[in-house]
Scaffold this active site. Structure first.
Site, mmCIF file in Angstrom:
data_model
loop_
_atom_site.group_PDB
_atom_site.id
_atom_site.type_symbol
_atom_site.label_atom_id
_atom_site.label_comp_id
_atom_site.label_asym_id
_atom_site.label_seq_id
_atom_site.Cartn_x
_atom_site.Cartn_y
_atom_site.Cartn_z
ATOM 1 N N GLU A 177 -42.313 87.384 38.561
ATOM 2 C CA GLU A 177 -42.789 86.197 39.720
ATOM 3 C C GLU A 177 -44.109 86.212 39.919
ATOM 4 O OE1 GLU A 177 -40.246 87.659 43.581
ATOM 5 O OE2 GLU A 177 -38.522 87.165 42.784
ATOM 6 N N GLU A 384 -32.720 88.070 38.750
ATOM 7 C CA GLU A 384 -32.057 88.655 39.991
ATOM 8 C C GLU A 384 -31.302 87.390 40.728
ATOM 9 O OE1 GLU A 384 -35.990 89.459 42.168
ATOM 10 O OE2 GLU A 384 -36.673 89.892 40.284
HETATM 11 C C1 BG6 Z 1 -38.137 89.490 44.275
HETATM 12 C C2 BG6 Z 1 -38.990 90.899 43.487
HETATM 13 O O1 BG6 Z 1 -38.781 88.622 44.720
HETATM 14 O O2 BG6 Z 1 -37.316 89.460 45.538
HETATM 15 C C3 BG6 Z 1 -37.594 92.047 43.644
HETATM 16 O O3 BG6 Z 1 -39.015 90.858 42.588
HETATM 17 C C4 BG6 Z 1 -37.708 92.267 45.022
HETATM 18 O O4 BG6 Z 1 -38.780 93.418 44.046
HETATM 19 C C5 BG6 Z 1 -36.678 90.791 45.134
HETATM 20 O O5 BG6 Z 1 -36.846 93.434 45.824
HETATM 21 C C6 BG6 Z 1 -36.393 91.029 47.297
HETATM 22 O O6 BG6 Z 1 -36.687 90.985 47.668
HETATM 23 P P1 BG6 Z 1 -36.676 92.693 48.929
HETATM 24 O O7 BG6 Z 1 -37.839 91.962 49.279
HETATM 25 O O8 BG6 Z 1 -35.543 91.634 49.938
HETATM 26 O O9 BG6 Z 1 -36.537 94.171 48.797
#
Ligand code: BG6
Length: 485
Positions: A177, A384
């Site tokens: 990211e 993701e």
């Molecule tokens: C993304 C990241 O931004 O979102 C992850 O690459 C992160 O590392 C994921 O865990 C979800 O965000 P959060 O803050 O809910 O863990």
């Protein structure tokens, strides 16, 4: 009913080393920038401490103990039928300080074992080189990515792991990211993002313009480092697929007002140059115009530009969680350099999670279409997507229908993008298939998993793993190639 995807579609899940492994100082591992982040909470930011301070709660120090439990955890992923699993290499296991002369053999050996285990289970590793976990020493001694020297240090690290795992890993991505830091406004969360991306911290009186300038410089060095790594990676193994990785949140204008449209476009351009550099090897015209207009001249050499051209990526890895609505602060023109020219406002048309993240499955299809319009035929891997939610264990069971609903709706949009829109999406790796420490808040209670981990926000609990209802749902989705949603 969903739409059937090809047999070679990479279904699976994704985590990052610092959120899962724990073992923060074992077997020669150095301190990373994640190791000095305290636990925050919903609406309470994590604190960046000056080194590790005794008595504070640092959730990444234990994660979910994946360093010790990876075999059992991967077996559960295999039970769901995972074709691929994304994790990162903790840079600090390989080069504990980032500038060490020799890599740490114990760290290299851990990932040998991890990737071997995945292959044994028929799971393809997808590996991030830099996921918010650069060596803390590089911040202290070099000023993080504000320093050009980090390019060589990163390339050395990348070369080491590319060489070591050349027969075990095909899918790589460089910086996780990378464009998060472009959300730079004067709020705490955006300062957190420039820490996780670049290891930069600002004095209280730093102006938004100065922050923006620092971000542009750091991001440039990261992009050059990424491009050089891509080139070397292809020399080491021409079959490597090396991606750039971006969070893609579609931007919507708050209204049909021209000022909102323009503000939205300018906000988008502030992200787009990352993908353009990764994919086309060049800064887009609006970036060059921005540098000229502001009089700010980042240190970008002719050699850098050449490196960017020679290191274009093979695919785009994206994370998708939500969409964003942009509103111009006034009806006047909004410029790229004016980071305070717009604000992010809630979207009244969509529901939100307990953490205020808008739930927008159609936005995912929209985004995939936008990307394919911009970069036709470039393979895209969704690395993701997921729903952070509170879970309750009742009689050893977790009935997480809310998570199934979220994922089902998003997978359905991916399938439409592939089958109906003809977009070359090559995989869907949902975020946190097993509960892990939240990156943003440091909580365990913000859970994404199909697999429940019995640990709380203080790191207390048995660590036991339980299959949630979503476990069986996802297993069936994979087995049916996306038909049984
Ligand atoms: C993304 C990241 O931004 O979102 C992850 O690459 C992160 O590392 C994921 O865990 C979800 O965000 P959060 O803050 O809910 O863990």
């Amino acid at each position: 009913m969903g739409l059937k995807l090809n047999d070679d579609f990479l279904w699976g899940g994704a985590i990052a080393a610092h959120q899962a492994e724990g073992a923060w100082n074992k077997d020669g591992k150095g301190v990373s920038i994640a190791d000095i982040l305290t636990a925050g909470a919903n609406n309470k930011p994590r604190e960046i401490t000056d080194g590790v301070i005794e008595g504070l709660n640092y959730p990444n120090h234990h994660g979910i103990y994946f360093y010790e439990t990876y075999k059992e955890d991967l077996a559960l992923m295999a039970e769901m039928g995972f074709k691929a699993f994304r994790t990162s290499i903790a840079w600090t296991r390989i080069f504990p300080n980032g500038d060490d002369a020799e890599p740490n053999e114990a760290g290299l050996k851990f990932y040998d074992d991890l990737f071997d285990e995945m292959h044994k289970l028929g799971i393809e590793p997808v590996v991030t080189l830099n996921h918010f976990e650069m060596p803390y020493h590089l911040v202290k001694a070099y000023g993080g990515w504000s320093n050009r020297k980090l390019i060589d240090l990163f390339v050395k690290y990348a070369t080491t792991v590319f060489t070591r795992y050349q027969d075990k890993v095909t899918y790589w991505m460089t910086h996780n990211e990378i464009s998060n830091q472009a959300n730079l406004t004067d709020d705490v969360m955006s300062e957190f993002m420039i820490w996780t991306n670049s290891g930069l911290q600002f004095a209280k009186d730093t102006t938004p313009e100065e922050k923006l300038a620092a971000m542009v410089q750091a991001a440039h060095f990261e992009l050059v480092a990424s491009a050089k790594a891509v080139k070397i990676g292809h020399e080491i193994n021409p079959d490597f697929m090396i991606g750039g990785m971006l969070n893609v949140a579609p931007l919507y204008p708050a209204s049909p007002k021209p000022a909102d449209m323009l503000a939205m476009q300018k906000a988008r351009q502030l992200h787009d140059w990352f993908s353009d550099v990764h994919i086309r090897g060049e800064y887009p015209a609006e970036f060059e115009a921005f540098a000229k207009r502001t009089g700010y001249r980042p240190d970008i050499t002719a050699e850098d530009r050449n490196a960017l051209r020679e290191g274009i990526v093979d695919y785009l890895a994206v994370s998708y969680y939500n969409s964003t609505v942009i509103k111009a602060k006034s009806d006047r023109d909004t410029n790229l350099e004016d980071v305070k020219g717009y604000e992010i406002v809630p979207n009244p048309e969509i529901p939100v999670s307990d953490w205020g993240w808008g739930i927008d499955p159609q936005g995912l299809r929209y985004t995939l279409n936008e990307l394919n319009d911009q970069y036709p035929d470039l393979p895209i891997m969704i690395v993701e997507n997921g729903f952070g939610a509170y879970d309750e264990v009742v009689d050893g069971q977790v009935h997480d229908q809310y998570r199934i609903d979220y994922l089902k709706a998003h997978v359905a949009e991916v399938e439409k993008a592939v089958v109906n829109d003809g977009i070359p999406v090559i995989g869907y790796l949902s975020w946190g298939p097993i509960d892990i420490v939240s990156a943003g808040t440091g909580e365990m209670s913000k859970r994404y998993g199909y697999i429940y981990v019995d640990l709380d926000d203080m790191g207390e609990g048995s660590g036991e793993r339980l299959r949630k209802d979503s476990f069986n749902w996802y297993k069936e989705v994979i087995a049916s190639h996306g038909v049984n949603l």
